[in-house]
Design a protein around this motif. Structure first.
Motif, PDB file in Angstrom:
ATOM      1  N   GLY A 178       0.816  -1.210   0.000  1.00  0.00           N
ATOM      2  CA  GLY A 178       0.000   0.000   0.000  1.00  0.00           C
ATOM      3  C   GLY A 178       0.850   1.260   0.000  1.00  0.00           C
ATOM      4  N   LEU A 179       1.880   1.265   0.827  1.00  0.00           N
ATOM      5  CA  LEU A 179       2.778   2.420   0.879  1.00  0.00           C
ATOM      6  C   LEU A 179       3.535   2.589  -0.437  1.00  0.00           C
ATOM      7  CD1 LEU A 179       4.109   2.023   4.516  1.00  0.00           C
ATOM      8  CD2 LEU A 179       2.561   3.805   3.660  1.00  0.00           C
ATOM      9  N   ARG A 227       2.376   1.741  -3.397  1.00  0.00           N
ATOM     10  CA  ARG A 227       1.404   2.301  -4.348  1.00  0.00           C
ATOM     11  C   ARG A 227       1.283   3.814  -4.184  1.00  0.00           C
ATOM     12  NH1 ARG A 227      -1.739  -2.266  -2.389  1.00  0.00           N
ATOM     13  NH2 ARG A 227      -1.443  -3.960  -3.890  1.00  0.00           N
ATOM     14  N   GLU A 228       1.424   4.286  -2.955  1.00  0.00           N
ATOM     15  CA  GLU A 228       1.350   5.723  -2.665  1.00  0.00           C
ATOM     16  C   GLU A 228       2.675   6.433  -2.945  1.00  0.00           C
ATOM     17  OE1 GLU A 228       0.167   6.080   1.422  1.00  0.00           O
ATOM     18  OE2 GLU A 228      -1.727   5.041   1.075  1.00  0.00           O
ATOM     19  N   ARG A 284       5.419   6.042  -1.146  1.00  0.00           N
ATOM     20  CA  ARG A 284       6.084   6.363   0.123  1.00  0.00           C
ATOM     21  C   ARG A 284       7.234   5.422   0.436  1.00  0.00           C
ATOM     22  NH1 ARG A 284       1.321   7.423   4.297  1.00  0.00           N
ATOM     23  NH2 ARG A 284       3.005   8.332   5.503  1.00  0.00           N
TER      24      ARG A 284
END
Length: 84
Positions: free
Chosen positions: A43-44, A46-47, A49
Motif C-alpha cells: 500500500g505504501l 502504491r502511494e 512512500r
C-alpha cells in the motif's frame, strides 16, 4: 504503518530494511505478522512512500512478489513531487 516508515527513514537513503525487521518490532511472535507487513508495504509503495525491491530491482507493488523483498525510501525527488 508508522513503524515501517520510521524504520525505512532511520535506515536512510540508498539503504533498505527487511519486512521482518518491522514485524519483529511489533511482537515477539512476529512470523504471523509477515503477511500483514508485506500488505502494508504494498500500500505504501502504491502511494510512492516506499520502494519494494527484489535482488536490488524496484518491483511493482501489484506484481506477484514471491521470495525475499526489501523496503527502501524512494528517491528525494519522488517523495517531494507535487509539493512546492
Amino acid at each position: 504503518m508508522a513503524i515501517l516508515l520510521a524504520q525505512v527513514a532511520a535506515r536512510g537513503a540508498g539503504r533498505s530494511i527487511c519486512p521482518s525487521e518491522v514485524a519483529r518490532a511489533l511482537a515477539p511472535d512476529w512470523r504471523p505478522l509477515m503477511g500483514r507487513v508485506r500488505e502494508v508495504a504494498r500500500g505504501l509503495a502504491r502511494e510512492g512512500r516506499v520502494l519494494i525491491t527484489q535482488r536490488g530491482v524496484v518491483r511493482d507493488p501489484d506484481a506477484d512478489l514471491r521470495g525475499p523483498v526489501r523496503l527502501a525510501q524512494p528517491p528525494d525527488d519522488a517523495r517531494s513531487s507535487g509539493s512546492t
